[in-house]
Design a protein around this motif. Structure first.
Motif, short mmCIF file in Angstrom:
data_model
loop_
_atom_site.label_atom_id
_atom_site.label_comp_id
_atom_site.label_asym_id
_atom_site.label_seq_id
_atom_site.Cartn_x
_atom_site.Cartn_y
_atom_site.Cartn_z
N GLY A 27 -4.73 7.17 3.33
CA GLY A 27 -3.31 7.42 3.40
C GLY A 27 -3.02 8.00 4.74
O GLY A 27 -1.81 8.03 5.04
N GLY A 28 -4.01 8.99 5.07
CA GLY A 28 -3.65 9.59 6.29
C GLY A 28 -2.41 10.44 6.24
O GLY A 28 -1.99 11.14 5.22
N ILE A 29 -1.54 10.70 7.39
CA ILE A 29 -0.43 11.36 7.43
C ILE A 29 0.70 11.23 6.54
O ILE A 29 1.75 12.01 6.09
N LEU A 30 0.69 9.92 5.99
CA LEU A 30 1.64 9.35 5.07
C LEU A 30 1.88 10.15 4.00
O LEU A 30 3.01 10.30 3.43
N LYS A 31 0.77 11.00 3.44
CA LYS A 31 0.63 11.45 2.23
C LYS A 31 1.52 12.67 2.34
O LYS A 31 2.22 13.25 1.37
N GLN A 32 1.63 13.31 3.45
CA GLN A 32 2.45 14.58 3.30
C GLN A 32 3.88 14.09 4.12
O GLN A 32 4.70 15.20 4.16
N CYS A 33 4.13 13.07 4.39
CA CYS A 33 5.43 12.67 5.17
C CYS A 33 6.29 12.26 3.94
O CYS A 33 6.57 10.97 3.48
N ILE A 34 6.92 13.33 2.99
CA ILE A 34 7.37 12.78 1.67
C ILE A 34 9.01 12.55 1.94
O ILE A 34 9.50 11.83 0.98
N HIS A 35 9.35 12.27 2.99
CA HIS A 35 10.68 11.85 3.45
C HIS A 35 10.99 10.55 3.48
O HIS A 35 9.95 9.77 3.57
N ARG B 242 1.43 1.84 -1.93
CA ARG B 242 1.31 0.44 -1.70
C ARG B 242 0.34 -0.30 -0.86
O ARG B 242 -0.53 -1.31 -1.50
N LEU B 243 -0.07 0.30 0.28
CA LEU B 243 -1.57 -0.21 1.06
C LEU B 243 -2.46 0.08 0.36
O LEU B 243 -3.46 -0.82 0.09
N ILE B 244 -2.75 1.27 -0.44
CA ILE B 244 -4.12 1.36 -0.98
C ILE B 244 -4.20 0.64 -2.28
O ILE B 244 -5.40 -0.06 -2.56
N ASP B 245 -3.01 0.26 -2.92
CA ASP B 245 -3.12 -0.71 -4.09
C ASP B 245 -3.69 -2.12 -3.44
O ASP B 245 -4.53 -2.78 -4.16
N ASP B 246 -3.28 -2.40 -2.39
CA ASP B 246 -3.52 -3.94 -1.76
C ASP B 246 -5.11 -3.71 -1.53
O ASP B 246 -5.76 -4.85 -1.61
N ILE B 247 -5.64 -2.81 -0.86
CA ILE B 247 -7.01 -2.38 -0.37
C ILE B 247 -7.78 -2.48 -1.67
O ILE B 247 -8.96 -3.30 -1.87
N ASN B 248 -7.49 -1.82 -2.79
CA ASN B 248 -8.21 -2.09 -3.99
C ASN B 248 -8.27 -3.45 -4.72
O ASN B 248 -9.32 -3.92 -4.92
N LYS B 249 -7.24 -4.14 -4.55
CA LYS B 249 -6.85 -5.67 -5.21
C LYS B 249 -7.92 -6.56 -4.18
O LYS B 249 -8.48 -7.35 -4.84
N GLU B 250 -7.91 -6.16 -3.09
CA GLU B 250 -8.67 -7.29 -2.25
C GLU B 250 -9.94 -7.06 -2.11
O GLU B 250 -10.76 -7.70 -1.28
N GLY B 251 -10.54 -5.67 -2.56
CA GLY B 251 -11.72 -5.77 -2.34
C GLY B 251 -12.40 -5.24 -1.30
O GLY B 251 -13.61 -5.25 -0.75
N VAL B 252 -11.61 -4.29 -0.53
CA VAL B 252 -12.16 -3.46 0.90
C VAL B 252 -12.78 -2.52 0.39
O VAL B 252 -12.41 -1.72 -0.49
N ASP B 253 -14.08 -2.12 0.86
CA ASP B 253 -14.85 -0.86 0.60
C ASP B 253 -14.38 0.13 1.48
O ASP B 253 -13.91 0.06 2.56
N TYR B 254 -14.43 1.39 0.65
CA TYR B 254 -14.36 2.46 1.68
C TYR B 254 -15.14 3.88 1.10
O TYR B 254 -15.59 3.78 0.24
#
Lengths: 117, 413
Positions: free
Chosen positions: B39-47, B67-79
């Protein structure tokens, strides 16, 4: 009376001068589109903002859970709402968009979580 | 370890790159993230205010990330989390380290750089004075408040009017701190206008343009700062010095792309953007290494970061399938009144999306001119704090032989 506004509807940020009498607009200068007028009408009647903040959370990886109002709320209520929110503590797990407080400060607006934790 | 596409960094640029590499047919897509979640810096940008372009919705940073992380998990991207890339070589081998595998190598058919940027700190500014506690970059203070739940101070001065500084002025006020003022050395604000209105004006926080912090006072903790007006050459004006009492100084004085790894791979860095010299496919000067988001050039909007991720991911997937070597290039050059410009080259493979900033604050009608295409676009203004984006389709560019120049011309009325 002439009141000055900077429209925040789009990045253009029109500087608008509104001539106003008893809350009614007589003339508008500076807005480049109709949305600027809507903005000024709303600002004169009751400025609305989406409030984003955090609440304490127990049992999660971090101390704070980000939250926001699910609709814009009257700007003047922000201090009251912040005080109400400061009293809240919740427990993990929480799903994104879970309602954390219903009908905050009698506004019919809910405070919702903006992430899962 | 082997991968088709490896993405270094799991912020918005990296997540979108990985997603679009996968969607364009790359088999094994792997993200390396040094923090313990994506998620990077987005996690602390709560506005709110994110996603208006990409999702057509007004989202907060954490929502955008989830939303992006959900898609990453759905599409089977490794991390791999808690994993730091420590070396990058020209032949597309990454050396990384984590507590599970120790030090290990990843051979990747293509790579996307997505390391983002970091904040300029006190050391970059050379502000004289003591070295007390209470001096933070705006982003560090943002993390303290929004994730860790600590208020960094009670009486705050903010130096620099970048967007993070403005957002933090509001955030600190909401949490009960007193923000004494935002001091900006330039004669115009650094952040977006909507943030000046919603973050400063809404809370009666003063903005002092053409002002700077001359000295920091305090032994153990900041006790105040000396501010002064500056002249047209940004030099402090004698006699305008003023002491402002505060216990905290926040710095919001710009961001620098984080390119240490890029330099190790001998990737050419642009002195204009401080990021890699790139083509419209988001390819760097090293074959098969692509770049996306703020490591390439500092963007205003996360949607622009995401857009470069879409392009980088797609092309990294194509390169992994079938290596290419660009044969023809033309340059894309900043013309009159254009400062930052990105990308720097065109390689005739894709549509071209140009991002650029005006050098000057022009508050009247301008024409954006793109030559030799004879393209002209009229706008009401050109401001350095708002990046301009223009997309040109490949069909229009195939016949262009000479370098492309982008200029901003004031219209005589």
């Amino acid at each position: 009376m002439i009141k000055h506004f900077t429209c925040v509807i789009c990045p253009m940020g029109c500087e608008i001068d509104a001539e106003e009498e008893k809350g009614k607009i007589i003339s508008l200068k500076g807005n480049k589109c109709a949305r600027g007028k809507e903005f000024v009408v709303q600002e004169l009647e009751e400025p609305l903002r989406v409030l984003t903040t955090t609440v304490r959370i127990e049992g999660a990886e971090f101390n704070m859970l980000p939250v926001r109002t699910d609709k814009p709320i009257p700007k003047r209520l922000i201090p009251v709402i912040m005080e109400d929110i400061a009293k809240i503590e919740i427990n993990a797990p929480v799903k994104m968009y879970k309602v954390i407080v219903k009908n905050i400060a009698g506004t019919k607006v809910n405070i919702i979580a903006t992430r899962s934790m | 370890m082997k991968a088709d596409v490896t993405v270094i960094g799991g912020g918005p640029g990296g997540l979108v790159s990985a997603l679009f590499a996968k969607r364009n047919g790359a088999k094994r897509v792997l993200i390396l993230e040094r923090e313990d979640e994506l998620g990077g810096i987005l996690k602390q940008c709560i506005h709110n205010g994110f996603g208006l372009e990409l999702f057509k919705k007004d989202l907060t940073g954490p929502e955008y990330a989830e939303r992006l992380i959900d898609d990453i998990n759905k599409e089977g991207v490794d991390y791999m989390l808690d994993t730091m890339a420590i070396h990058l070589s020209k032949d597309r081998t990454i050396t990384a380290v984590n507590s599970k595998h120790g030090v290990f190598n990843i051979d990747s058919k293509s790579i996307v750089l997505a390391m983002g940027c970091r904040e300029r700190a006190r050391g970059n500014l050379v502000i004289p004075g003591t070295r007390p506690a209470g001096i933070y970059t705006a982003g560090v203070a943002q993390r303290f408040i929004n994730i860790d739940g600590y208020l960094p101070g009670k009486e705050v001065v903010i130096l620099g009017s970048g967007d993070i500084g403005l957002i933090m002025a509001r955030r600190l006020t909401l949490e009960g701190a007193k923000v004494k003022g935002v001091y900006e050395i330039m004669n115009h604000p650094g952040g977006l206008k909507r943030n000046i209105v919603q973050c400063l004006n809404d809370f009666d926080i003063p903005l002092y343009l053409s002002h700077t912090v001359m000295e920091i006072k305090g032994k153990d903790r900041v006790t105040g700062v000396i501010v002064a007006k500056v002249d047209g050459k940004m030099q402090p004006i004698k006699g305008t010095e003023e002491f402002v009492k505060c216990d905290t100084l926040l710095l919001s004085v710009g961001l620098i792309p984080e390119n240490e790894l890029s330099k190790e791979a001998n990737i050419e860095i642009s002195s204009n953007t401080k990021g890699p010299v790139m083509t419209e496919t988001m390819e760097t000067s090293v074959l098969g290494i692509f770049s996306s988001g703020n490591v390439s050039v500092v963007f205003d909007l996360v949607d622009y970061v995401a857009e470069t991720g879409v392009i980088a991911g797609k092309n990294a997937a194509e390169f992994a399938k079938e290596k290419w070597e660009n044969k023809k290039f033309i340059n894309i050059l900043p013309g009159k009144n254009v400062g930052i410009l990105f990308p720097q080259m065109y390689s005739y493979r894709d549509d071209l999306v140009i991002f650029f900033r005006s050098k000057k604050w022009i508050e009247k009608t301008v024409d954006i001119e793109i030559q030799p295409l004879n393209m002209k676009m009229r706008r009401f203004y050109a401001r350095p704090n708002e990046m301009i984006r223009i997309k040109i389709l490949k069909d229009k560019l195939l016949s262009v032989k000479d370098d492309i120049t982008v200029s901003i011309k004031e219209v005589k009325e």
